[in-house]
Design a protein around this motif. Structure first.
Motif, PDB file in Angstrom:
ATOM      1  N   VAL A   1      52.796  49.635  56.928  1.00  0.00           N
ATOM      2  CA  VAL A   1      51.489  49.101  57.300  1.00  0.00           C
ATOM      3  C   VAL A   1      50.695  48.879  56.016  1.00  0.00           C
ATOM      4  O   VAL A   1      50.541  49.811  55.207  1.00  0.00           O
ATOM      5  N   ASN A   2      50.195  47.671  55.844  1.00  0.00           N
ATOM      6  CA  ASN A   2      49.376  47.369  54.671  1.00  0.00           C
ATOM      7  C   ASN A   2      48.130  48.266  54.660  1.00  0.00           C
ATOM      8  O   ASN A   2      47.466  48.411  55.672  1.00  0.00           O
ATOM      9  N   SER A   3      47.835  48.821  53.506  1.00  0.00           N
ATOM     10  CA  SER A   3      46.633  49.639  53.359  1.00  0.00           C
ATOM     11  C   SER A   3      45.389  48.753  53.458  1.00  0.00           C
ATOM     12  O   SER A   3      45.481  47.517  53.412  1.00  0.00           O
ATOM     13  N   ASP A   4      44.237  49.384  53.568  1.00  0.00           N
ATOM     14  CA  ASP A   4      42.985  48.627  53.600  1.00  0.00           C
ATOM     15  C   ASP A   4      42.849  47.747  52.357  1.00  0.00           C
ATOM     16  O   ASP A   4      42.445  46.588  52.443  1.00  0.00           O
ATOM     17  N   LEU A   5      43.219  48.303  51.204  1.00  0.00           N
ATOM     18  CA  LEU A   5      43.152  47.549  49.944  1.00  0.00           C
ATOM     19  C   LEU A   5      44.000  46.284  50.005  1.00  0.00           C
ATOM     20  O   LEU A   5      43.540  45.189  49.660  1.00  0.00           O
ATOM     21  N   SER A   6      45.231  46.397  50.473  1.00  0.00           N
ATOM     22  CA  SER A   6      46.093  45.213  50.498  1.00  0.00           C
ATOM     23  C   SER A   6      45.683  44.237  51.599  1.00  0.00           C
ATOM     24  O   SER A   6      45.839  43.030  51.432  1.00  0.00           O
ATOM     25  N   VAL A   7      45.134  44.732  52.712  1.00  0.00           N
ATOM     26  CA  VAL A   7      44.647  43.815  53.754  1.00  0.00           C
ATOM     27  C   VAL A   7      43.487  42.991  53.210  1.00  0.00           C
ATOM     28  O   VAL A   7      43.425  41.775  53.424  1.00  0.00           O
ATOM     29  N   ARG A   8      42.567  43.619  52.482  1.00  0.00           N
ATOM     30  CA  ARG A   8      41.449  42.863  51.875  1.00  0.00           C
ATOM     31  C   ARG A   8      41.976  41.791  50.931  1.00  0.00           C
ATOM     32  O   ARG A   8      41.479  40.667  50.900  1.00  0.00           O
ATOM     33  N   HIS A   9      43.006  42.141  50.169  1.00  0.00           N
ATOM     34  CA  HIS A   9      43.609  41.182  49.243  1.00  0.00           C
ATOM     35  C   HIS A   9      44.212  39.996  50.009  1.00  0.00           C
ATOM     36  O   HIS A   9      44.069  38.840  49.596  1.00  0.00           O
ATOM     37  N   LEU A  10      44.880  40.283  51.119  1.00  0.00           N
ATOM     38  CA  LEU A  10      45.566  39.241  51.887  1.00  0.00           C
ATOM     39  C   LEU A  10      44.648  38.456  52.818  1.00  0.00           C
ATOM     40  O   LEU A  10      44.821  37.251  52.995  1.00  0.00           O
ATOM     41  N   LYS A  11      43.681  39.140  53.439  1.00  0.00           N
ATOM     42  CA  LYS A  11      42.891  38.529  54.518  1.00  0.00           C
ATOM     43  C   LYS A  11      41.431  38.282  54.164  1.00  0.00           C
ATOM     44  O   LYS A  11      40.733  37.614  54.913  1.00  0.00           O
ATOM     45  N   GLY A  12      40.953  38.843  53.062  1.00  0.00           N
ATOM     46  CA  GLY A  12      39.570  38.635  52.661  1.00  0.00           C
ATOM     47  C   GLY A  12      38.736  39.897  52.800  1.00  0.00           C
ATOM     48  O   GLY A  12      39.170  40.890  53.400  1.00  0.00           O
ATOM     49  N   PRO A  13      37.517  39.869  52.244  1.00  0.00           N
ATOM     50  CA  PRO A  13      36.694  41.067  52.148  1.00  0.00           C
ATOM     51  C   PRO A  13      36.181  41.623  53.483  1.00  0.00           C
ATOM     52  O   PRO A  13      35.768  42.778  53.553  1.00  0.00           O
TER      53      PRO A  13
END
Length: 161
Positions: A60-72
């Motif tokens: 599962v992508n961490s919060d950090l990587s989700v922000r990187h992939l999907k935006g702030p």
């Protein structure tokens, strides 16, 4: 050897690799994703992934990587809650969190027999396909189950305050 306790949250990769190596006759499948706002499309994807082998490990992508992939403005649901929800699914054996935008390191470390990914991810994340090939993992592309989409869900919710 039984799987590490999911109740404690996401597992360390070392624990997962040790557990997988204790089951040499079992076919391990690795699937990854953000799983923000878990929906039926995610469940279908994970159930299809599980059918490809005996054990299903999910990154599962961490919060950090989700922000990187999907935006702030993403994720909507925090990483530990997302990992707990994914881990609670009957088809999932173990879950781990990862900070990178791709799961290259995790694929190479865990060395699954199968890497299950969404068909669109084959072209979007070619390095994951290359990492799977490097460890002789079969890459299996799963079709998206229309009309399920977290982004569409988020957009709909934001349009109706």
């Amino acid at each position: 050897m039984t799987p590490p306790d999911l109740g404690a949250g996401p597992q360390a990769l070392n624990e997962i690799r040790d557990w997988l190596s204790s089951r040499p006759g079992d076919r391990a499948v690795l699937a990854t994703g953000c799983f923000d706002l878990l929906h039926a499309g995610h469940l279908c994807f994970l159930e299809q992934a599980r059918e490809l082998g005996d054990l299903l490990v999910v990154g599962v992508n961490s919060d950090l990587s989700v922000r990187h992939l999907k935006g702030p403005s993403r994720p909507i649901v925090g990483e530990h809650e997302r990992a707990t929800l994914v881990g609670a699914l009957k088809c999932v054996d173990l879950v781990f969190l990862y900070d990178e935008p791709t799961a290259d390191r995790q694929i190479r470390f865990l060395r699954p027999q199968v890497f299950a990914t969404a068909r669109a991810s084959i072209s979007a994340y070619p390095s994951e396909v290359a990492s799977a090939a490097a460890v002789a993992a079969q890459v299996h592309a799963v079709e998206r189950i229309a009309p399920y989409s977290t982004t569409r869900l988020v957009d709909t919710l934001r349009a109706h305050p």
